[in-house]
Design a protein around this motif. Structure first.
Motif, short mmCIF file in Angstrom:
data_model
loop_
_atom_site.label_atom_id
_atom_site.label_comp_id
_atom_site.label_asym_id
_atom_site.label_seq_id
_atom_site.Cartn_x
_atom_site.Cartn_y
_atom_site.Cartn_z
N ILE A 1 0.83 -1.20 0.00
CA ILE A 1 0.00 0.00 0.00
C ILE A 1 0.86 1.26 0.00
O ILE A 1 0.65 2.19 -0.80
CB ILE A 1 -0.96 0.01 1.20
CG1 ILE A 1 -1.93 -1.17 1.10
CG2 ILE A 1 -1.73 1.33 1.29
CD1 ILE A 1 -2.82 -1.35 2.30
N ALA A 2 1.86 1.30 0.89
CA ALA A 2 2.75 2.47 0.96
C ALA A 2 3.51 2.64 -0.35
O ALA A 2 3.69 3.75 -0.85
CB ALA A 2 3.73 2.33 2.12
N GLY A 3 3.95 1.52 -0.95
CA GLY A 3 4.68 1.58 -2.21
C GLY A 3 3.81 2.08 -3.35
O GLY A 3 4.26 2.87 -4.19
N GLY A 4 2.56 1.62 -3.40
CA GLY A 4 1.65 2.07 -4.46
C GLY A 4 1.39 3.57 -4.41
O GLY A 4 1.45 4.26 -5.43
N ILE A 5 1.13 4.09 -3.22
CA ILE A 5 0.90 5.53 -3.05
C ILE A 5 2.16 6.30 -3.45
O ILE A 5 2.11 7.31 -4.16
CB ILE A 5 0.52 5.86 -1.60
CG1 ILE A 5 -0.82 5.19 -1.24
CG2 ILE A 5 0.41 7.37 -1.39
CD1 ILE A 5 -1.16 5.26 0.24
N THR A 6 3.29 5.80 -3.00
CA THR A 6 4.58 6.44 -3.30
C THR A 6 4.83 6.51 -4.80
O THR A 6 5.25 7.54 -5.33
CB THR A 6 5.72 5.67 -2.63
OG1 THR A 6 5.55 5.70 -1.21
CG2 THR A 6 7.08 6.28 -2.97
N GLY A 7 4.56 5.41 -5.52
CA GLY A 7 4.80 5.37 -6.96
C GLY A 7 3.98 6.40 -7.72
O GLY A 7 4.48 7.04 -8.64
N GLY A 8 2.72 6.56 -7.36
CA GLY A 8 1.86 7.53 -8.04
C GLY A 8 2.33 8.96 -7.85
O GLY A 8 2.35 9.76 -8.79
N ILE A 9 2.74 9.30 -6.63
CA ILE A 9 3.21 10.66 -6.34
C ILE A 9 4.54 10.93 -7.04
O ILE A 9 4.74 11.98 -7.66
CB ILE A 9 3.36 10.86 -4.82
CG1 ILE A 9 2.01 10.75 -4.12
CG2 ILE A 9 4.01 12.22 -4.51
CD1 ILE A 9 2.09 10.76 -2.61
N GLU A 10 5.43 9.98 -6.95
CA GLU A 10 6.79 10.17 -7.47
C GLU A 10 6.83 10.39 -8.98
O GLU A 10 7.53 11.26 -9.48
CB GLU A 10 7.64 8.95 -7.08
CG GLU A 10 9.01 8.87 -7.73
CD GLU A 10 8.98 8.13 -9.05
OE1 GLU A 10 9.68 8.57 -9.99
OE2 GLU A 10 8.25 7.13 -9.16
N ILE A 11 6.03 9.60 -9.73
CA ILE A 11 6.12 9.70 -11.19
C ILE A 11 5.58 11.03 -11.69
O ILE A 11 6.05 11.57 -12.71
CB ILE A 11 5.39 8.52 -11.88
CG1 ILE A 11 5.82 8.42 -13.35
CG2 ILE A 11 3.88 8.65 -11.77
CD1 ILE A 11 7.30 8.20 -13.56
#
Length: 326
Positions: free
Chosen positions: A46-56
């Motif tokens: 969950i934390a990784g998914g949220i992180t990926g969306g923001i980062e890109i």
């Protein structure tokens, strides 16, 4: 007197159990380098998914420029750009500022599952490999990162990257055919079959595997060094960001040649190569060894920023989850 002694003993035992942060137990198991906790794999996903969306959304323009430069030929009609600034200028003049965001939708659709698989895999594998003190030795740091990279390459990165490169490649032509994500993917599958979105799987596994092995190894090692052997010591987010930038730079210099081969194998002209090895041989013969480091500078800028932001955001969400989610 006996009651007072018993109370003191109870308080002393509690202090020794909870360590230096009796009021903040989440400090003992937060972030990517923390000791394993309950539901750690799901938290990582969950934390990784949220992180990926923001980062890109933050770093995509540098990815766009890097891909354009890697697709550029050595000279002649196929060469469109003289360098990074020329690529940016021509893109903005021809398509406006948001031309630098062409193909973003493809990465948005892919970055969330990619990052979720990466961190979920890392946390799950790490939980199995840590010692009784919650630490990873040198070999296990590399192994956990490698497993994370291979997992994301197979389940998310290869189809996402193939479609992204084809979208950007299509925009280079005089008459672009792809009108949107669904339309473009439909054309790719119709013309190349399902394997059309899995071109470059082997170099992608090599790239992502080495990428995450290097990044997580450097990140875990720097955090271990900063803590000085004290697993309970909190690592400030700005320090995490700095460590992430170092980890990103190390991965860039370690595997940019693989990234160049992967990009060529996923482009619209991939059919002129027999396989990844033939692609590497042709690049070496026709363009020289320096061609394997095309796009290094924009990739370096993107990756350092990417990894720094990713680990800062990820650690912040893991802190939050570990605080409220046992």
């Amino acid at each position: 007197m006996d009651v007072a002694w018993l109370l003191r003993q109870s308080l002393d035992s509690r202090r020794s159990a909870v360590g230096p942060f009796p009021g903040r137990p989440w400090m003992r198991d937060s972030g990517a380098a923390a000791a394993p906790a309950g539901n750690v794999g799901l938290k990582g996903i969950i934390a990784g998914g949220i992180t990926g969306g923001i980062e890109i959304c933050i770093t995509y323009p540098t990815e766009y420029v890097k891909t354009q430069l890697q697709l550029d030929g050595k000279a002649g009609a196929g060469k469109q750009y003289t360098g990074i600034l020329d690529c940016i200028n021509k893109t903005v003049k021809g398509h406006g500022f948001f031309g630098l965001y062409r193909g973003l939708s493809v990465l948005i659709y892919g970055s969330i599952p990619k990052s979720a698989v990466r961190f979920g895999s890392f946390e799950t594998v790490k939980k199995q490999l840590v010692d009784k003190d919650g630490k990873l030795n040198v070999q296990n740091r590399l192994l956990a990162g490698l497993c994370a990279g291979v997992s994301e390459a197979i389940f998310a990165v290869t189809p996402m990257e193939t479609v992204k490169v084809k979208f950007i490649n299509d925009q280079r032509s005089g008459n672009p055919r792809f009108r949107g994500f669904v339309h473009g993917v439909g054309i790719i599958v119709k013309e190349h079959g399902f394997k059309g979105v899995y071109q470059g799987l082997v170099p992608t596994i090599m790239k992502q595997g080495s990428n995450q092995a290097i990044r997580f190894f450097v990140m875990e090692s720097l955090k271990e060094w900063y803590r000085g052997g004290d697993n309970n010591k909190h690592v400030p987010k700005l320090v995490v960001g700095a460590f992430g930038a170092v980890a990103g730079a190390a991965s860039v210099y370690g595997n940019t040649p693989i990234d160049v081969v992967k990009t060529r194998m996923q482009g619209l002209e991939a059919s002129k190569y027999k396989n990844s090895w033939d692609c590497a041989v042709q690049i070496w013969k026709k363009e020289g060894p320096r061609a394997f480091y095309k796009g290094t500078v924009p990739r370096l800028g993107r990756v350092c920023l990417d990894v720094a932001i990713t680990f800062m955001i990820y650690d912040s969400f893991m802190d939050l989850f570990n605080k409220f989610w046992p």
